[in-house]
Design a protein around this motif. Structure first.
Motif, PDB file in Angstrom:
ATOM      1  N   ILE A 149       0.859  -1.193   0.000  1.00 17.83           N
ATOM      2  CA  ILE A 149       0.000   0.000   0.000  1.00 17.83           C
ATOM      3  C   ILE A 149       0.893   1.240   0.000  1.00 17.83           C
ATOM      4  CG2 ILE A 149      -1.711   1.336   1.301  1.00 17.83           C
ATOM      5  CD1 ILE A 149      -2.616  -1.223   2.595  1.00 17.83           C
ATOM      6  N   GLU A 150       0.607   2.153  -0.899  1.00 12.02           N
ATOM      7  CA  GLU A 150       1.425   3.358  -1.027  1.00 12.02           C
ATOM      8  C   GLU A 150       0.704   4.565  -0.433  1.00 12.02           C
ATOM      9  OE1 GLU A 150       2.041   4.627  -5.107  1.00 12.02           O
ATOM     10  OE2 GLU A 150       3.975   5.480  -4.546  1.00 12.02           O
ATOM     11  N   PRO A 151       1.236   5.170   0.647  1.00  5.56           N
ATOM     12  CA  PRO A 151       0.674   6.451   1.074  1.00  5.56           C
ATOM     13  C   PRO A 151       0.859   7.469  -0.065  1.00  5.56           C
ATOM     14  CG  PRO A 151       2.147   5.555   2.759  1.00  5.56           C
ATOM     15  CD  PRO A 151       2.343   4.739   1.506  1.00  5.56           C
ATOM     16  N   LEU A 182       6.836   3.083   0.162  1.00  4.98           N
ATOM     17  CA  LEU A 182       7.074   4.497   0.452  1.00  4.98           C
ATOM     18  C   LEU A 182       7.626   5.179  -0.791  1.00  4.98           C
ATOM     19  CD1 LEU A 182       8.617   4.436   4.045  1.00  4.98           C
ATOM     20  CD2 LEU A 182       6.220   4.338   3.317  1.00  4.98           C
ATOM     21  N   ASP A 183       7.128   6.384  -1.075  1.00  3.88           N
ATOM     22  CA  ASP A 183       7.519   7.143  -2.273  1.00  3.88           C
ATOM     23  C   ASP A 183       8.007   8.513  -1.792  1.00  3.88           C
ATOM     24  OD1 ASP A 183       7.280   9.002  -4.447  1.00  3.88           O
ATOM     25  OD2 ASP A 183       5.904   7.646  -5.490  1.00  3.88           O
ATOM     26  N   THR A 184       9.253   8.839  -2.136  1.00  5.62           N
ATOM     27  CA  THR A 184       9.847  10.087  -1.619  1.00  5.62           C
ATOM     28  C   THR A 184       9.067  11.326  -2.064  1.00  5.62           C
ATOM     29  OG1 THR A 184      11.386  10.054  -3.490  1.00  5.62           O
ATOM     30  CG2 THR A 184      12.197   9.194  -1.387  1.00  5.62           C
ATOM     31  N   PHE A 185       8.466  11.284  -3.251  1.00  5.47           N
ATOM     32  CA  PHE A 185       7.687  12.441  -3.732  1.00  5.47           C
ATOM     33  C   PHE A 185       6.495  12.684  -2.809  1.00  5.47           C
ATOM     34  CE2 PHE A 185       4.048  13.929  -6.319  1.00  5.47           C
ATOM     35  CZ  PHE A 185       4.507  15.197  -6.634  1.00  5.47           C
ATOM     36  N   HIS A 186       5.756  11.625  -2.495  1.00  3.16           N
ATOM     37  CA  HIS A 186       4.581  11.783  -1.620  1.00  3.16           C
ATOM     38  C   HIS A 186       5.017  12.121  -0.190  1.00  3.16           C
ATOM     39  CE1 HIS A 186       2.154  10.414  -4.881  1.00  3.16           C
ATOM     40  NE2 HIS A 186       2.669   9.206  -4.896  1.00  3.16           N
ATOM     41  N   MET A 187       6.080  11.488   0.285  1.00  3.35           N
ATOM     42  CA  MET A 187       6.529  11.755   1.657  1.00  3.35           C
ATOM     43  C   MET A 187       6.967  13.204   1.821  1.00  3.35           C
ATOM     44  SD  MET A 187       8.415   8.426   3.215  1.00  3.35           S
ATOM     45  CE  MET A 187       9.633   8.177   1.965  1.00  3.35           C
ATOM     46  N   PHE A 208      10.037   0.681  -2.542  1.00  2.00           N
ATOM     47  CA  PHE A 208      10.384   2.094  -2.347  1.00  2.00           C
ATOM     48  C   PHE A 208      10.467   2.810  -3.694  1.00  2.00           C
ATOM     49  CE2 PHE A 208      12.843   5.741  -0.925  1.00  2.00           C
ATOM     50  CZ  PHE A 208      12.383   5.931   0.376  1.00  2.00           C
ATOM     51  N   HIS A 209       9.763   3.947  -3.820  1.00  3.85           N
ATOM     52  CA  HIS A 209       9.812   4.753  -5.040  1.00  3.85           C
ATOM     53  C   HIS A 209      10.697   5.976  -4.848  1.00  3.85           C
ATOM     54  CE1 HIS A 209       5.874   3.375  -7.206  1.00  3.85           C
ATOM     55  NE2 HIS A 209       6.907   2.587  -7.465  1.00  3.85           N
ATOM     56  N   LEU A 210      11.532   6.222  -5.837  1.00  4.68           N
ATOM     57  CA  LEU A 210      12.412   7.389  -5.839  1.00  4.68           C
ATOM     58  C   LEU A 210      11.888   8.434  -6.807  1.00  4.68           C
ATOM     59  CD1 LEU A 210      15.860   5.655  -6.504  1.00  4.68           C
ATOM     60  CD2 LEU A 210      15.049   6.515  -4.281  1.00  4.68           C
ATOM     61  N   ASN A 214      10.415  17.628  -6.917  1.00  5.10           N
ATOM     62  CA  ASN A 214       9.612  18.106  -8.048  1.00  5.10           C
ATOM     63  C   ASN A 214       9.177  16.951  -8.970  1.00  5.10           C
ATOM     64  OD1 ASN A 214      12.161  17.482  -8.852  1.00  5.10           O
ATOM     65  ND2 ASN A 214      12.717  19.525  -9.588  1.00  5.10           N
ATOM     66  N   ARG A 215       9.366  15.755  -8.545  1.00  9.94           N
ATOM     67  CA  ARG A 215       9.088  14.507  -9.263  1.00  9.94           C
ATOM     68  C   ARG A 215       9.990  14.298 -10.482  1.00  9.94           C
ATOM     69  NH1 ARG A 215       3.173  11.392  -9.116  1.00  9.94           N
ATOM     70  NH2 ARG A 215       4.074   9.699  -7.951  1.00  9.94           N
ATOM     71  N   TRP A 216      11.016  15.143 -10.595  1.00  8.82           N
ATOM     72  CA  TRP A 216      12.053  14.870 -11.588  1.00  8.82           C
ATOM     73  C   TRP A 216      12.969  13.777 -11.007  1.00  8.82           C
ATOM     74  CZ3 TRP A 216      14.441  18.437 -15.610  1.00  8.82           C
ATOM     75  CH2 TRP A 216      13.480  19.286 -16.176  1.00  8.82           C
ATOM     76  N   ALA A 243      12.754   4.030  -9.601  1.00  6.77           N
ATOM     77  CA  ALA A 243      12.547   5.418 -10.036  1.00  6.77           C
ATOM     78  C   ALA A 243      11.187   5.564 -10.718  1.00  6.77           C
ATOM     79  CB  ALA A 243      13.662   5.830 -10.993  1.00  6.77           C
ATOM     80  N   GLU A 244      10.331   6.350 -10.087  1.00  8.39           N
ATOM     81  CA  GLU A 244       9.031   6.683 -10.685  1.00  8.39           C
ATOM     82  C   GLU A 244       9.054   8.199 -10.898  1.00  8.39           C
ATOM     83  OE1 GLU A 244       4.510   5.462  -9.728  1.00  8.39           O
ATOM     84  OE2 GLU A 244       5.437   6.823  -8.300  1.00  8.39           O
ATOM     85  N   ILE A 245       9.505   8.597 -12.078  1.00 15.48           N
ATOM     86  CA  ILE A 245       9.878  10.000 -12.303  1.00 15.48           C
ATOM     87  C   ILE A 245       9.282  10.535 -13.603  1.00 15.48           C
ATOM     88  CG2 ILE A 245      12.053   9.946 -11.003  1.00 15.48           C
ATOM     89  CD1 ILE A 245      13.480   9.224 -13.640  1.00 15.48           C
TER      90      ILE A 245
HETATM   91 MN    MN Z   1       4.782   6.054  -6.341  1.00 12.43          MN
END
Ligand code: MN
Ligand code: LER
Length: 267
Positions: A149-151, A182-187, A208-210, A214-216, A243-245
């Motif tokens: 589950i992704e916050p 966990l996704d650094t953009f959302h966190m 884990f999503h990087l 700025n989502r770059w 990487a989800e960028i």
């Molecule tokens: Mn994500």
């Protein structure tokens, strides 16, 4: 920690995808850049030529750490918490199908936007109960496949925005094979401290999503990926960084810059 990057198996409106379609060409690029794996974003496994996809991924020598499922909501509007029971059933069936696909690579299945959002007359706590019920059915499909589950930040959904609320949700769900992505953009949007939230989630982190602030690609914004990777190491995370960028300034530069920024941090 190993590095992967998201590739959508078909065209999609979701923006934070460096690579979409053109599977043979894009898998070859991902492999040539030095990635260990490819995270697949799949709208519907039934639309795939699985034998061909498997052949191309094997030829590229890549692992598949996770499968993203949000396009079922983004492109078709189906969710695990829709107020219409028949739509909820379709979403559960879709996730079951994704689980069967994931079993081929022992990949995690991502529960992102397919969880849906609140609707008039269906407040967040009702929706959370629906989501728990749906995830119990999904988790039973294959106890060996992890559901993550992704916050997700408040601008995309109002269900489970933070690590804290997602951990509380998981405690009430109590299914061993359901954890967190966990996704650094959302966190960066929702958490008061990315590091404290990683420590809070610790052994519940399945994936884990990087992405930078700025989502770059990592290095293009103001996040400190060295400290993020160190914190993940401290809590014993040995999984993937994926990487989800945004494909900016162009897909290949985004993918290459991610690799340049992250490689030395992951050794
Ligand atoms: Mn994500
Ligand atoms: C997906 O991983 C994500 O991060 C969301 O923003 C959209 O599903």
């Amino acid at each position: 920690m190993k590095l992967s990057i998201v590739l959508s198996t078909q065209p999609a409106s979701f923006a934070a995808l460096a690579y979409k379609g053109r599977l043979q060409e894009n898998l070859a690029k991902i492999q040539a850049l030095g990635y260990d794996g490819v995270e697949l974003a799949v709208r519907d496994p039934d639309l795939l030529d699985r034998a061909e996809l498997d052949r191309l991924i094997s030829e590229a020598g890549l692992a598949v750490p996770a499968i993203g499922t949000g396009q079922a909501f983004g492109e078709e509007g189906i969710s695990l918490t829709d107020s219409r029971p028949e739509i909820r059933c379709r979403a559960i069936d879709r996730i079951r199908s994704q689980i069967r696909l994931a079993a081929h690579w022992d990949a995690a299945v991502i529960i992102g936007l397919i969880r849906g959002k609140s609707e008039p007359g269906f407040p967040a706590d009702t929706k959370e109960s629906m989501l728990r019920e749906a995830l119990r059915e999904c988790a039973a499909e294959n106890r060996g496949i992890r559901l993550a589950i992704e916050p997700i930040n408040r601008y995309e959904t109002d269900l489970l925005n933070t690590v804290g609320s997602s951990l509380h949700f998981l405690d009430r769900l109590a299914e061993e094979n359901v954890g967190l992505l966990l996704d650094t953009f959302h966190m960066n949007i929702e958490e008061s401290s990315i590091y404290r939230s990683i420590c809070q989630a610790k052994d519940r982190i399945f994936h884990f999503h990087l992405a930078d602030s700025n989502r770059w690609h990592p290095g293009a914004g103001h996040l400190d990926f060295r400290s993020i990777v160190e914190t993940l190491g401290e809590v014993g995370y040995r999984g993937w960084l994926s990487a989800e960028i945004l494909p900016l300034p162009d897909p290949d530069t985004a993918a290459e810059s991610t690799m340049q920024h992250m490689r030395s941090l992951c050794r």
